[in-house]
Scaffold this active site. Structure first.
Site, PDB file in Angstrom:
ATOM      1  N   GLU A 164      10.653   1.476   9.770  1.00  0.00           N
ATOM      2  CA  GLU A 164      11.599   2.567   9.491  1.00  0.00           C
ATOM      3  C   GLU A 164      10.856   3.860   9.784  1.00  0.00           C
ATOM      4  O   GLU A 164       9.939   4.226   9.046  1.00  0.00           O
ATOM      5  CB  GLU A 164      12.047   2.534   8.026  1.00  0.00           C
ATOM      6  CG  GLU A 164      12.712   1.241   7.596  1.00  0.00           C
ATOM      7  CD  GLU A 164      14.021   0.975   8.308  1.00  0.00           C
ATOM      8  OE1 GLU A 164      14.604   1.916   8.883  1.00  0.00           O
ATOM      9  OE2 GLU A 164      14.455  -0.187   8.307  1.00  0.00           O
ATOM     10  N   THR A 208       6.701   7.688  13.350  1.00  0.00           N
ATOM     11  CA  THR A 208       6.790   6.868  14.553  1.00  0.00           C
ATOM     12  C   THR A 208       5.393   6.561  15.097  1.00  0.00           C
ATOM     13  O   THR A 208       5.109   5.440  15.525  1.00  0.00           O
ATOM     14  CB  THR A 208       7.648   7.598  15.604  1.00  0.00           C
ATOM     15  OG1 THR A 208       8.980   7.696  15.072  1.00  0.00           O
ATOM     16  CG2 THR A 208       7.687   6.860  16.922  1.00  0.00           C
ATOM     17  N   CYS A 218      13.594  11.506   6.068  1.00  0.00           N
ATOM     18  CA  CYS A 218      13.630  10.940   7.423  1.00  0.00           C
ATOM     19  C   CYS A 218      14.957  11.247   8.108  1.00  0.00           C
ATOM     20  O   CYS A 218      14.988  11.530   9.301  1.00  0.00           O
ATOM     21  CB  CYS A 218      13.372   9.446   7.385  1.00  0.00           C
ATOM     22  SG  CYS A 218      14.516   8.572   6.295  1.00  0.00           S
ATOM     23  N   LYS A 273       0.861  -1.183   0.000  1.00  0.00           N
ATOM     24  CA  LYS A 273       0.000   0.000   0.000  1.00  0.00           C
ATOM     25  C   LYS A 273       0.895   1.229   0.000  1.00  0.00           C
ATOM     26  O   LYS A 273       1.528   1.550   1.001  1.00  0.00           O
ATOM     27  CB  LYS A 273      -0.902   0.054   1.241  1.00  0.00           C
ATOM     28  CG  LYS A 273      -1.960   1.151   1.093  1.00  0.00           C
ATOM     29  CD  LYS A 273      -2.542   1.634   2.396  1.00  0.00           C
ATOM     30  CE  LYS A 273      -1.758   2.744   3.038  1.00  0.00           C
ATOM     31  NZ  LYS A 273      -1.700   3.999   2.246  1.00  0.00           N
ATOM     32  N   GLY A 332       7.455   5.103   7.680  1.00  0.00           N
ATOM     33  CA  GLY A 332       6.584   6.250   7.912  1.00  0.00           C
ATOM     34  C   GLY A 332       6.854   6.831   9.286  1.00  0.00           C
ATOM     35  O   GLY A 332       7.946   6.657   9.838  1.00  0.00           O
ATOM     36  N   GLU A 353      10.069  16.130  15.286  1.00  0.00           N
ATOM     37  CA  GLU A 353      10.401  16.004  13.870  1.00  0.00           C
ATOM     38  C   GLU A 353       9.524  16.993  13.102  1.00  0.00           C
ATOM     39  O   GLU A 353       8.296  16.945  13.180  1.00  0.00           O
ATOM     40  CB  GLU A 353      10.131  14.576  13.364  1.00  0.00           C
ATOM     41  CG  GLU A 353      10.534  14.407  11.916  1.00  0.00           C
ATOM     42  CD  GLU A 353      10.234  13.016  11.346  1.00  0.00           C
ATOM     43  OE1 GLU A 353       9.091  12.550  11.497  1.00  0.00           O
ATOM     44  OE2 GLU A 353      11.137  12.414  10.732  1.00  0.00           O
TER      45      GLU A 353
HETATM   46  P1  NAD Z   1       2.681   8.339   7.850  1.00  0.00           P
HETATM   47  O1  NAD Z   1       3.067   7.533   9.042  1.00  0.00           O
HETATM   48  O2  NAD Z   1       1.651   9.381   8.013  1.00  0.00           O
HETATM   49  O3  NAD Z   1       2.153   7.400   6.669  1.00  0.00           O
HETATM   50  C1  NAD Z   1       2.961   6.375   6.134  1.00  0.00           C
HETATM   51  C2  NAD Z   1       2.080   5.321   5.501  1.00  0.00           C
HETATM   52  O4  NAD Z   1       1.304   4.689   6.518  1.00  0.00           O
HETATM   53  C3  NAD Z   1       1.070   5.859   4.474  1.00  0.00           C
HETATM   54  O5  NAD Z   1       0.993   4.939   3.400  1.00  0.00           O
HETATM   55  C4  NAD Z   1      -0.227   5.888   5.263  1.00  0.00           C
HETATM   56  O6  NAD Z   1      -1.388   5.772   4.461  1.00  0.00           O
HETATM   57  C5  NAD Z   1      -0.074   4.664   6.150  1.00  0.00           C
HETATM   58  N1  NAD Z   1      -0.865   4.662   7.393  1.00  0.00           N
HETATM   59  C6  NAD Z   1      -1.264   5.730   8.135  1.00  0.00           C
HETATM   60  N2  NAD Z   1      -1.953   5.303   9.213  1.00  0.00           N
HETATM   61  C7  NAD Z   1      -1.987   3.945   9.163  1.00  0.00           C
HETATM   62  C8  NAD Z   1      -2.543   2.926   9.995  1.00  0.00           C
HETATM   63  N3  NAD Z   1      -3.200   3.218  11.119  1.00  0.00           N
HETATM   64  N4  NAD Z   1      -2.386   1.628   9.629  1.00  0.00           N
HETATM   65  C9  NAD Z   1      -1.700   1.307   8.515  1.00  0.00           C
HETATM   66  N5  NAD Z   1      -1.163   2.231   7.684  1.00  0.00           N
HETATM   67  C10 NAD Z   1      -1.290   3.533   8.007  1.00  0.00           C
HETATM   68  O7  NAD Z   1       4.048   8.960   7.286  1.00  0.00           O
HETATM   69  P2  NAD Z   1       4.238   9.932   6.046  1.00  0.00           P
HETATM   70  O8  NAD Z   1       3.737  11.289   6.433  1.00  0.00           O
HETATM   71  O9  NAD Z   1       3.740   9.297   4.811  1.00  0.00           O
HETATM   72  O10 NAD Z   1       5.845   9.967   5.935  1.00  0.00           O
HETATM   73  C11 NAD Z   1       6.644  10.798   6.705  1.00  0.00           C
HETATM   74  C12 NAD Z   1       7.238  10.018   7.874  1.00  0.00           C
HETATM   75  O11 NAD Z   1       7.932   8.888   7.389  1.00  0.00           O
HETATM   76  C13 NAD Z   1       8.258  10.830   8.649  1.00  0.00           C
HETATM   77  O12 NAD Z   1       8.060  10.615  10.022  1.00  0.00           O
HETATM   78  C14 NAD Z   1       9.585  10.237   8.191  1.00  0.00           C
HETATM   79  O13 NAD Z   1      10.638  10.413   9.097  1.00  0.00           O
HETATM   80  C15 NAD Z   1       9.221   8.808   7.983  1.00  0.00           C
HETATM   81  N6  NAD Z   1      10.176   8.161   7.079  1.00  0.00           N
HETATM   82  C16 NAD Z   1      11.102   7.299   7.611  1.00  0.00           C
HETATM   83  C17 NAD Z   1      12.063   6.709   6.776  1.00  0.00           C
HETATM   84  C18 NAD Z   1      13.120   5.781   7.328  1.00  0.00           C
HETATM   85  O14 NAD Z   1      13.807   5.121   6.541  1.00  0.00           O
HETATM   86  N7  NAD Z   1      13.289   5.695   8.639  1.00  0.00           N
HETATM   87  C19 NAD Z   1      12.060   6.990   5.408  1.00  0.00           C
HETATM   88  C20 NAD Z   1      11.093   7.860   4.901  1.00  0.00           C
HETATM   89  C21 NAD Z   1      10.146   8.438   5.755  1.00  0.00           C
END
Ligand code: NAD
Length: 493
Positions: free
Chosen positions: A258, A237, A293, A182, A235, A392
């Site tokens: 991650e 934390t 990230c 997804k 995504g 963040e």
């Molecule tokens: P997010 O957590 O809002 O969403 C990430 C994904 O999770 C999306 O596809 C979203 O639809 C899905 N999602 C949201 N709620 C969910 C739930 N309850 N159950 C299942 N799936 C769910 O993050 P974002 O805004 O898309 O991305 C930014 C974040 O990602 C930042 O915190 C960033 O640091 C992190 N990130 C980490 C890395 C790493 O390698 N550590 C890399 C890229 C981004």
């Protein structure tokens, strides 16, 4: 340099299940962050459709020979897939750029080739992690046999859509699994093209399925599904914790997470090349407008070097030119959405209310084509409790803290929750390595900042920045489970 016309980018607005595009009623609007316009609609997979995708993947995994075929043949298919991705750069780059924050120029020169090369890296591991022979008693033979899990569920963020997907899907497929992915509902289109190319390259239809939708409906249905044997997520934390809880409550399964970060750049006053250094530090917080990230969001600099370094960073900030992802002259892309831009501004305001002094930036650029563009911002005079140091931000906002000695610098570099990455800049290798040992982070870069194309170096966080690794041998191993076998050699004697 020519670019693309956003009005003419046709997008595959559907799911990809069983080797074909599956349409559905429009449920979500996907906007272009560059100008705020709605580009296309997106269907939303409910629990029934997620079930169909997972069952499809399960059947493909059971009924095709993907998991059983010679690993080198799996590798050959993955390499062919990588080649097709590279050959498709002219269509993939606009598809990646149009609704994301990835400039077309970068998508062409970096995201698409990096995606392809990452898949080649994973392909190379297909026949290298079979397990091991155990040191058992002499009249027995013990083996630890590596096997794929079955169907892996993957959920990815919006900030580097193609690259993040390739890390999840490449490692899982190389290890012999099927995948249901997804992608983020903000940047959903390149995933479908990626899956189409996989089938074209020879990945059996159904083995890599894409379901579109938001986190609450589609994401949760995926994490809860009993046929998903392992989850892998990139995504925030907060979402990572929710996914872990959901997995635990609905049939425990391993999770790779991650997550977010608040990474320090620790600069000692003997750091080599102040101009180059200013470029590295400015780039690490303004690349992708700070929506990275591992963004180096906290500058912790020894007092003597602070003013000349901050001055040079401010100059680099001032030289950036905001603009749409299809504008080849732009050097600062948009913020992904209006709510995220408002959140950045709110944190800056709270930081100032808590005592931060604004050196430059501080808000959004005026005017422009309609999207939200954040001014690169430097906040000085912050202490550890300041919201801009704690949270963040995911925008081009750099805090500055100064220190006098090594111990103080290391104490400032520590963060109470996050431990994703850190930079150390010094000409003293002993000091660099002491700092490396002391820093509680999943990655430490010394006299550089940011990932390279050395895919063999894994990436992942300590503390609330994550569990497990993407990239490296570890990423493939995380997609394998290990069966213990013990043979009594004497029994048949
Ligand atoms: P997010 O957590 O809002 O969403 C990430 C994904 O999770 C999306 O596809 C979203 O639809 C899905 N999602 C949201 N709620 C969910 C739930 N309850 N159950 C299942 N799936 C769910 O993050 P974002 O805004 O898309 O991305 C930014 C974040 O990602 C930042 O915190 C960033 O640091 C992190 N990130 C980490 C890395 C790493 O390698 N550590 C890399 C890229 C981004």
């Amino acid at each position: 340099m020519s670019s693309f016309n956003p009005q003419t980018v046709a997008v595959p607005a559907g799911h990809f299940i069983g080797g074909r595009l599956v349409a559905g009623p429009p449920a979500l609007q996907v906007r272009r962050p560059s100008d705020g316009q709605v580009h296309a609609d997106l269907p939303l997979a409910d629990a029934t459709l997620v079930d169909e995708a997972v069952q499809n993947a399960w059947q493909a995994w059971r009924n095709t020979d993907w998991a059983r075929r010679a690993p080198r043949e799996r590798a050959r298919v993955l390499r062919r897939w990588a080649d097709l991705i590279e050959q498709s750069v002219a269509t993939l780059a606009p598809l990646e750029s149009v609704c994301s924050t990835r400039p077309w120029r970068d998508a062409t020169a970096w995201d698409v080739p990096f995606t392809a090369e990452g898949l080649r890296f994973f392909a190379e591991y297909a026949d290298k992690l079979g397990g091991e022979v155990a040191a058992t008693q002499h009249d027995h033979l013990g083996m630890v046999v590596a096997e794929p899990y079955g169907v892996v569920g993957a959920i990815t963020p919006w900030n580097f859509p193609l690259v993040m997907m390739s890390w999840k899907v490449g490692a899982a497929l190389a290890a012999g699994n099927a995948v249901v992915l997804k992608p983020s509902e903000l940047t959903p289109y390149s995933a479908v093209r990626l899956a189409e190319l996989a089938v074209q390259a020879g990945v059996p239809p159904g083995l890599f399925n894409v379901v579109q939708g938001d986190g609450r409906t589609t994401g949760e249905a995926l994490t809860r599904h009993p046929r998903i044997a392992k989850m892998t997520f990139t995504g925030s934390t907060r979402t990572g914790a929710a996914i872990m809880a959901s997995c635990a409550l609905n049939g425990p399964k391993p999770v790779t997470l991650e997550l977010g970060g608040k990474s320090p750049q620790l600069v000692f006053d003997d750091a080599p090349g102040i101009d180059r250094l200013a470029g590295v530090i400015a780039g690490a917080i303004t690349g992708n407008a700070g929506q990275v990230c591992v963004a180096g969001s906290r500058l912790i600099v020894q007092r003597r070097l602070a003013e000349p370094l901050v001055e040079r960073i401010a100059q680099r900030f001032a030289a950036l030119r905001p603009g749409a992802t299809w504008d080849p002259e732009a050097t600062l892309p948009p913020i992904i959405s209006a709510p995220q831009a408002a959140r950045i501004v709110d944190i800056i305001e709270r930081a100032r209310a808590a005592g931060a002094q604004l050196r430059c930036g501080g808000g959004l650029f005026d005017g422009g084509p309609g999207g939200a563009y954040c001014q690169p911002t430097l906040l000085e005079g912050v202490d550890d409790s300041n919201p801009a140091v704690q949270e963040e931000i995911f925008g081009p906002v750099l805090t500055v803290q100064t220190f006098d000695d090594e111990e103080e610098g290391l104490a400032l570099a520590a963060h109470p929750h996050y431990g994703l990455a850190a930079g150390v800049h010094t000409a003293d290798i002993g000091r660099a390595l002491r700092a490396m040992r002391a820093l509680s982070a999943g990655t430490v870069w010394i006299n550089r900042y940011g990932r390279s194309s050395d895919f063999v170096i894994p990436t992942g966080g300590y503390h609330q920045s994550g569990i497990g690794k993407d990239l490296g041998r570890q990423a493939v191993e995380a997609n394998l489970r290990f069966k213990s076998v013990l043979i009594d050699l004497a029994a048949t004697h």
